[in-house]
Design a protein around this motif. Structure first.
Motif, short mmCIF file in Angstrom:
data_model
loop_
_atom_site.label_atom_id
_atom_site.label_comp_id
_atom_site.label_asym_id
_atom_site.label_seq_id
_atom_site.Cartn_x
_atom_site.Cartn_y
_atom_site.Cartn_z
N THR A 258 0.84 -1.20 0.00
CA THR A 258 0.00 0.00 0.00
C THR A 258 0.87 1.25 0.00
O THR A 258 0.61 2.21 -0.75
CB THR A 258 -0.93 0.00 1.22
N ALA A 259 1.91 1.24 0.83
CA ALA A 259 2.86 2.37 0.84
C ALA A 259 3.57 2.50 -0.50
O ALA A 259 3.82 3.61 -0.98
CB ALA A 259 3.86 2.19 1.97
N LEU A 260 3.88 1.36 -1.11
CA LEU A 260 4.56 1.38 -2.41
C LEU A 260 3.68 2.05 -3.47
O LEU A 260 4.18 2.80 -4.32
CB LEU A 260 4.93 -0.03 -2.83
N ASP A 261 2.39 1.80 -3.44
CA ASP A 261 1.49 2.47 -4.38
C ASP A 261 1.56 3.99 -4.21
O ASP A 261 1.57 4.75 -5.19
CB ASP A 261 0.05 1.98 -4.17
N THR A 262 1.61 4.44 -2.95
CA THR A 262 1.73 5.87 -2.69
C THR A 262 3.05 6.41 -3.23
O THR A 262 3.11 7.48 -3.85
CB THR A 262 1.62 6.14 -1.18
N ALA A 263 4.13 5.66 -2.99
CA ALA A 263 5.45 6.07 -3.45
C ALA A 263 5.48 6.19 -4.97
O ALA A 263 5.99 7.17 -5.53
CB ALA A 263 6.49 5.06 -2.98
N LEU A 264 4.93 5.21 -5.66
CA LEU A 264 4.97 5.22 -7.12
C LEU A 264 4.05 6.31 -7.69
O LEU A 264 4.33 6.86 -8.76
CB LEU A 264 4.58 3.85 -7.66
N GLY A 265 2.99 6.63 -6.97
CA GLY A 265 2.16 7.75 -7.38
C GLY A 265 2.94 9.06 -7.35
O GLY A 265 2.83 9.90 -8.26
N ALA A 266 3.74 9.24 -6.29
CA ALA A 266 4.56 10.45 -6.19
C ALA A 266 5.62 10.48 -7.29
O ALA A 266 5.91 11.54 -7.86
CB ALA A 266 5.22 10.51 -4.82
N ILE A 267 6.19 9.33 -7.61
CA ILE A 267 7.19 9.26 -8.67
C ILE A 267 6.56 9.59 -10.02
O ILE A 267 7.16 10.30 -10.84
CB ILE A 267 7.85 7.87 -8.66
N SER A 268 5.36 9.12 -10.25
CA SER A 268 4.65 9.44 -11.49
C SER A 268 4.36 10.94 -11.56
O SER A 268 4.57 11.58 -12.61
CB SER A 268 3.34 8.65 -11.57
N ASP A 269 3.89 11.52 -10.46
CA ASP A 269 3.58 12.95 -10.44
C ASP A 269 4.83 13.80 -10.66
O ASP A 269 4.76 14.90 -11.20
CB ASP A 269 2.94 13.33 -9.11
N PHE A 270 5.97 13.29 -10.23
CA PHE A 270 7.25 13.99 -10.40
C PHE A 270 7.70 13.98 -11.86
O PHE A 270 8.51 14.81 -12.28
CB PHE A 270 8.31 13.32 -9.52
N GLY A 271 7.15 13.05 -12.64
CA GLY A 271 7.55 12.93 -14.04
C GLY A 271 8.90 12.28 -14.23
O GLY A 271 9.61 12.57 -15.20
N ALA A 272 9.24 11.37 -13.31
CA ALA A 272 10.54 10.70 -13.40
C ALA A 272 10.67 9.92 -14.70
O ALA A 272 9.70 9.31 -15.17
CB ALA A 272 10.73 9.77 -12.21
#
Length: 337
Positions: A258-272
């Motif tokens: 569940t935390a990983l989903d949050t982390a990957l959402g932030a990475i997506s929003d960052f445009g990595a």
């Protein structure tokens, strides 16, 4: 997937680890290499020796005075009357702005955050070789490989730009991210080690060009204690470019994912455009540090979830300590990719 390891990484063999006032053998032992190597090979990996890219990629992250310290301190230390075989600090400055002493003892206190990073005769050589493995994996991704793995030992994510700590001397994940950035990538660092990547956070905390995300056991009662709390979001130009996701001790696969989903959402929003995965395997339920309770199969799901982003991955080994499960956990992670 290319995987990298330099045999010089095994030469560093720390002898002392102070835990709750008791001196014990360091859990960051060379045996970790063989367990991790077998785990990778069981997944079909064939190791390559990294080329020597020189000091420049390391100096892009680490302070010149600190690198001089790492290169010279053991020779300076061993001539002190009655000095122990390893450099272990016994005094620390109150702040980084305090005076910088000329003595070996004082500099050890300035550049070593704790007693978990003793420096022996081969420490710098092994840390340098470990960093070269991370650089080689990064270069493989820059050359077009989808994923690449560096068996980095000693690990790196507790090392700041000018300070060792927690078994770490050179911050391999930060070096990898900076190299990606220098080649016009837009990297994020995703740290899944059971311990917060405080050195990585510190290096990028006031910068907005690299996103740092860490999933880890709550540091309120767990190393590194002073960093890794949810309210730490970055500062200045780095405001909002640091995300900490501390988990309750003993959290299992479901909580971690569940935390990983949050982390990957932030990475997506960052445009990595690429992810450096600071790959600690010590979140496992049988790891000696007993911080979290991720299963071996959980590492397969973690890997497949990260790979599902479709982004290139530079996998940089961080923690994961000697247990019967360690190699199997790496095999499981590779299978998830």
């Amino acid at each position: 997937m290319k995987v990298f390891l330099d045999s010089a990484q095994a030469a560093h063999h720390p002898q002392n680890f102070l835990h709750q006032g008791v001196i014990k053998p360091s859990p960051e032992s060379p045996e970790r290499i063989e367990l991790l190597r077998k785990g990778a090979e069981d997944a079909g990996a064939i190791f390559h020796t990294p080329p020597d890219a020189g000091l420049a990629p390391i100096a892009a992250v680490h302070d010149a005075r600190y690198l001089t310290f790492l290169q010279t301190i053991h020779e300076r230390w061993k001539v002190l009357p009655g000095a122990a075989p390893e450099v272990i600090p016994n005094v620390h400055p109150r702040a980084r702005s305090d005076g910088y002493p000329s003595s070996a003892v004082g500099q050890a206190g300035y550049h070593q955050a704790d007693t978990a990073c003793p420096i022996g005769p081969h420490t710098y050589m092994s840390a340098y070789a470990s960093a070269q493995s991370a650089i080689a994996a990064t270069d493989a991704v820059l050359a077009g490989d989808r994923h690449a793995y560096a068996l980095c030992r000693p690990p790196g994510h507790h090392a700041y730009a000018d300070q060792a700590g927690g078994f770490c001397f050179l911050n391999n994940s930060a070096i990898a991210a900076q190299r990606l950035l220098d080649h016009r990538m837009h990297p994020a660092i995703l740290d899944v080690d059971v311990h917060h990547g405080n050195g990585t956070q510190g290096i990028f905390y006031a910068r907005g060009d690299v996103l740092t995300v860490s999933i880890h056991a709550d540091p309120d009662g767990f190393y590194p204690f002073f960093w890794g709390h949810a309210e730490e979001r970055g500062e200045g130009q780095g405001e909002g470019a640091n995300l900490n996701l501390p988990l309750m001790r003993g959290s299992d696969d479901a909580v971690f994912l569940t935390a990983l989903d949050t982390a990957l959402g932030a990475i997506s929003d960052f445009g990595a455009t690429a992810i450096v995965v600071a790959l600690g395997l010590d979140a496992h339920e049988d790891d000696p540090f007993q911080g979290l309770a991720v299963s071996t199969q959980g590492f397969t799901r973690i890997a497949s979830t990260i790979a599902g982003t479709g982004l290139p991955l530079v996998l940089v080994q961080e923690g994961g300590y000697v247990s019967d499960a360690l190699g199997h956990n790496l095999t499981a992670f590779f299978e998830g990719l």
